[in-house]
Design a protein around this motif. Structure first.
Motif, PDB file in Angstrom:
ATOM      1  N   GLU A 180       0.814  -1.219   0.000  1.00 43.99           N
ATOM      2  CA  GLU A 180       0.000   0.000   0.000  1.00 43.99           C
ATOM      3  C   GLU A 180       0.852   1.277   0.000  1.00 43.99           C
ATOM      4  O   GLU A 180       0.326   2.379  -0.077  1.00 43.99           O
ATOM      5  CB  GLU A 180      -0.922   0.022   1.212  1.00 43.99           C
ATOM      6  CG  GLU A 180      -2.054  -0.977   1.139  1.00 43.99           C
ATOM      7  CD  GLU A 180      -2.869  -0.941   2.412  1.00 43.99           C
ATOM      8  OE1 GLU A 180      -3.756  -0.100   2.491  1.00 43.99           O
ATOM      9  OE2 GLU A 180      -2.574  -1.733   3.324  1.00 43.99           O
ATOM     10  N   LYS A 181       2.177   1.083   0.096  1.00 41.93           N
ATOM     11  CA  LYS A 181       3.087   2.239   0.057  1.00 41.93           C
ATOM     12  C   LYS A 181       3.310   2.742  -1.362  1.00 41.93           C
ATOM     13  O   LYS A 181       3.738   3.882  -1.554  1.00 41.93           O
ATOM     14  CB  LYS A 181       4.451   1.818   0.628  1.00 41.93           C
ATOM     15  CG  LYS A 181       4.462   1.669   2.123  1.00 41.93           C
ATOM     16  CD  LYS A 181       4.715   3.002   2.742  1.00 41.93           C
ATOM     17  CE  LYS A 181       4.126   3.071   4.134  1.00 41.93           C
ATOM     18  NZ  LYS A 181       3.711   4.413   4.469  1.00 41.93           N
ATOM     19  N   ILE A 182       3.034   1.885  -2.366  1.00 44.78           N
ATOM     20  CA  ILE A 182       3.399   2.256  -3.742  1.00 44.78           C
ATOM     21  C   ILE A 182       2.833   3.617  -4.130  1.00 44.78           C
ATOM     22  O   ILE A 182       3.532   4.467  -4.662  1.00 44.78           O
ATOM     23  CB  ILE A 182       2.938   1.165  -4.744  1.00 44.78           C
ATOM     24  CG1 ILE A 182       3.744  -0.118  -4.524  1.00 44.78           C
ATOM     25  CG2 ILE A 182       3.073   1.642  -6.194  1.00 44.78           C
ATOM     26  CD1 ILE A 182       3.299  -1.305  -5.366  1.00 44.78           C
ATOM     27  N   ARG A 183       1.557   3.827  -3.823  1.00 45.20           N
ATOM     28  CA  ARG A 183       0.953   5.072  -4.316  1.00 45.20           C
ATOM     29  C   ARG A 183       1.357   6.314  -3.525  1.00 45.20           C
ATOM     30  O   ARG A 183       1.067   7.433  -3.933  1.00 45.20           O
ATOM     31  CB  ARG A 183      -0.561   4.942  -4.417  1.00 45.20           C
ATOM     32  CG  ARG A 183      -1.245   4.727  -3.092  1.00 45.20           C
ATOM     33  CD  ARG A 183      -2.731   4.632  -3.319  1.00 45.20           C
ATOM     34  NE  ARG A 183      -3.435   5.305  -2.247  1.00 45.20           N
ATOM     35  CZ  ARG A 183      -4.722   5.577  -2.259  1.00 45.20           C
ATOM     36  NH1 ARG A 183      -5.447   5.258  -3.302  1.00 45.20           N
ATOM     37  NH2 ARG A 183      -5.292   6.189  -1.260  1.00 45.20           N
ATOM     38  N   THR A 184       2.046   6.111  -2.384  1.00 46.40           N
ATOM     39  CA  THR A 184       2.492   7.287  -1.642  1.00 46.40           C
ATOM     40  C   THR A 184       3.575   8.044  -2.415  1.00 46.40           C
ATOM     41  O   THR A 184       3.805   9.216  -2.165  1.00 46.40           O
ATOM     42  CB  THR A 184       3.056   6.920  -0.248  1.00 46.40           C
ATOM     43  OG1 THR A 184       4.218   6.099  -0.419  1.00 46.40           O
ATOM     44  CG2 THR A 184       2.042   6.173   0.587  1.00 46.40           C
ATOM     45  N   PHE A 185       4.224   7.340  -3.394  1.00 47.29           N
ATOM     46  CA  PHE A 185       5.252   8.016  -4.186  1.00 47.29           C
ATOM     47  C   PHE A 185       4.652   9.005  -5.177  1.00 47.29           C
ATOM     48  O   PHE A 185       5.360   9.813  -5.754  1.00 47.29           O
ATOM     49  CB  PHE A 185       6.135   6.985  -4.907  1.00 47.29           C
ATOM     50  CG  PHE A 185       6.953   6.182  -3.943  1.00 47.29           C
ATOM     51  CD1 PHE A 185       8.160   6.677  -3.476  1.00 47.29           C
ATOM     52  CD2 PHE A 185       6.494   4.970  -3.460  1.00 47.29           C
ATOM     53  CE1 PHE A 185       8.910   5.959  -2.551  1.00 47.29           C
ATOM     54  CE2 PHE A 185       7.233   4.243  -2.533  1.00 47.29           C
ATOM     55  CZ  PHE A 185       8.444   4.742  -2.082  1.00 47.29           C
ATOM     56  N   SER A 186       3.315   8.895  -5.397  1.00 49.21           N
ATOM     57  CA  SER A 186       2.703   9.931  -6.236  1.00 49.21           C
ATOM     58  C   SER A 186       1.827  10.841  -5.395  1.00 49.21           C
ATOM     59  O   SER A 186       0.830  11.386  -5.865  1.00 49.21           O
ATOM     60  CB  SER A 186       1.940   9.314  -7.403  1.00 49.21           C
ATOM     61  OG  SER A 186       1.286   8.158  -7.012  1.00 49.21           O
ATOM     62  N   GLY A 187       2.216  10.992  -4.145  1.00 46.63           N
ATOM     63  CA  GLY A 187       1.583  11.994  -3.291  1.00 46.63           C
ATOM     64  C   GLY A 187       0.243  11.583  -2.713  1.00 46.63           C
ATOM     65  O   GLY A 187      -0.462  12.406  -2.139  1.00 46.63           O
ATOM     66  N   LYS A 188      -0.132  10.299  -2.866  1.00 50.25           N
ATOM     67  CA  LYS A 188      -1.413   9.883  -2.303  1.00 50.25           C
ATOM     68  C   LYS A 188      -1.208   9.272  -0.929  1.00 50.25           C
ATOM     69  O   LYS A 188      -0.108   8.868  -0.574  1.00 50.25           O
ATOM     70  CB  LYS A 188      -2.064   8.837  -3.213  1.00 50.25           C
ATOM     71  CG  LYS A 188      -2.498   9.408  -4.537  1.00 50.25           C
ATOM     72  CD  LYS A 188      -3.353   8.406  -5.261  1.00 50.25           C
ATOM     73  CE  LYS A 188      -4.001   9.021  -6.476  1.00 50.25           C
ATOM     74  NZ  LYS A 188      -4.729   8.040  -7.248  1.00 50.25           N
ATOM     75  N   GLN A 189      -2.322   9.157  -0.189  1.00 58.31           N
ATOM     76  CA  GLN A 189      -2.236   8.509   1.115  1.00 58.31           C
ATOM     77  C   GLN A 189      -2.041   7.010   0.933  1.00 58.31           C
ATOM     78  O   GLN A 189      -2.485   6.439  -0.065  1.00 58.31           O
ATOM     79  CB  GLN A 189      -3.542   8.729   1.862  1.00 58.31           C
ATOM     80  CG  GLN A 189      -3.469   9.879   2.845  1.00 58.31           C
ATOM     81  CD  GLN A 189      -4.751   9.977   3.659  1.00 58.31           C
ATOM     82  OE1 GLN A 189      -5.377   8.981   3.970  1.00 58.31           O
ATOM     83  NE2 GLN A 189      -5.123  11.193   3.981  1.00 58.31           N
TER      84      GLN A 189
END
Ligand SMILES: [Zn+2]
Length: 452
Positions: free
Chosen positions: A232-241
């Protein structure tokens, strides 16, 4: 009177000038006076501005009425982020760069841990004993890449490898919540249950699902497989929670395990609100949706039937199934609870625990906030939840809708069964009939078009 007004004015001036620690010290001496509410609330705001998360939590714990702006919730999130940042994201011993041309080479295994190199770093899964990545069909690895990375790496969508042939067993992507448990109850009893376990510090609390799993194990001898992962960390790299990259990333642990567990299908606890209704507000013919015409075909290429065993059931229907089951005392969807207790203040508690007859605080910040937001979240269900709990007064703007007969919302929608292949369809139809009535024609569901 005048003196206390002057003191408030002084404190407000300090606060507005950004002198938070000074303002806070002044507030402290006002806590025992008639300025209590003013001072307590301002202290919370000062602590927040000073990034003193733990001190804020300690304060609101002793003065719960002081948190007028959901600062407790925000501070908990900030604290979790801080702990996460200090923990760092784990990396494998053997490191490689992201390979955009040979996509499958981004997968690797060290011990029981499966690693995925993605364009910005690494994520992992801790697999059961005996799992071998090298014996996993390429179509499964491609499908896993697509559900995890397609929003950012569109090349992951086009894969064309020899199709995998179906295995023997059904599996359910199981969360331990109400909808998921209703899906478990309608599926055959030998369906494999597998839980994605977020394995890093966050605000989510696993304790309620764990007590549900324990009860399932004790009462039915069925084990819930738990797969720890930080994907679930993958999308944090595009600024999402932190969260799932796509809706189907929720089952990526089962895609990866499909050969190991010899799976023929993956099932999801997706209710009418997310199938036959658009955002819970408006009817749509789900069979014509892009989603339904895309994903089941992709899963089929990987030898997996895409099963929506409760697509014909509403959240109210799912509640009713759980209530009638032997798990009615343990199943709970609240993710903010502690040691087997739900919080009673979150939106899930409002529309799931409340209708189950559990004690909630309908005047909580979060519940009031969502009830007054437009569009109303999970609208049709929220209207029903207000009605069955006798809470119409909380949302007078919705009274027209609530006045209608909403009993159809507790029934099942027969046409939904057509999304399920035989022989599973007849099985699920029979089990549905033993728990719920069927909606009558003409279907009220089809005329749902809420502007709330
Ligand atoms: Zn809750």
């Amino acid at each position: 009177m005048l003196i206390s007004a002057i003191r408030r004015w002084r404190i407000r001036r300090l606060y507005n000038a950004g002198e938070w620690s000074k303002a806070r010290k002044e507030c402290e001496s006002e806590l025992a006076t008639s300025n209590y509410m003013f001072a307590a609330e301002l202290m919370v705001r000062c602590l927040y501005n000073e990034a003193q998360w733990q001190a804020l939590l300690d304060f609101t714990n002793h003065h719960p009425e002081s948190d007028l702006g959901s600062y407790t919730h925000k501070a908990k999130r900030k604290l979790a982020e801080k702990i996460e940042a200090s923990e760092g994201i784990p990396e494998p011993d053997h490191k490689q760069d992201w390979n955009a041309t040979d996509l499958l080479s981004n997968w690797s295994q060290e011990g029981n841990r499966v690693w995925l190199r993605h364009p910005w770093g690494w994520v992992h899964w801790d697999m059961p004993e005996g799992f071998v990545l090298g014996q996993t069909h390429p179509s499964l690895l491609h499908l896993a890449l697509e559900v995890l990375l397609s929003p950012w790496v569109p090349e992951t969508k086009s894969w064309d490898v020899e199709a995998r042939s179906r295995g023997q067993h059904h599996a359910l992507s199981y969360s331990g919540g109400i909808d998921s448990t209703a899906a478990m109850i309608l599926m055959p009893d030998n369906t494999i249950l597998a839980y994605h376990e977020r394995n890093f510090t966050s605000m989510l609390n696993h304790s309620l699902p764990y007590s549900t799993f324990e009860a399932i194990e004790l009462r039915t001898n069925r084990r819930v497989l738990r797969i720890p992962s930080n994907h679930e960390k993958i999308r944090t790299f595009s600024g999402k929670q932190t969260g799932f990259s796509t809706a189907n990333a929720a089952c990526v642990h089962l895609i990866l395990l499909a050969d190991h567990l010899d799976l023929s299908s993956i099932a999801f606890g997706t209710v009418i609100e997310n199938t036959w209704l658009e955002k819970g507000l408006k009817y749509r013919d789900f069979t014509q949706s892009h989603y339904w015409n895309y994903w089941p075909k992709k899963f089929e290429q990987a030898g997996l039937m895409y099963v929506l065993p409760i697509n014909h059931i509403t959240e109210a229907g799912a509640l009713s199934i759980c209530k009638q089951s032997s798990f009615s005392d343990v199943v709970n969807s609240c993710l903010r609870g502690h040691t087997g207790e739900w919080c009673g203040k979150c939106w899930k508690c409002f529309h799931k625990n409340g209708p189950l007859g559990r004690k909630i605080d309908p005047s909580s910040k979060e519940i009031s906030h969502f009830l007054n937001k437009k569009p109303l979240r999970t609208a049709q269900h929220a209207l029903w939840a207000l009605k069955v709990q006798g809470l119409e007064n909380l949302a007078p703007q919705l009274s027209n809708h609530i006045a209608k007969d909403l009993s159809w919302w507790e029934k099942a929608y027969q046409p939904g069964l057509e999304l399920i292949d035989e022989p599973l369809r007849s099985f699920i139809e029979k089990r549905t009939t033993s728990y719920l009535e069927w909606m009558a024609e003409p279907y009220a569901l089809i005329s749902v078009d809420l502007d709330v």
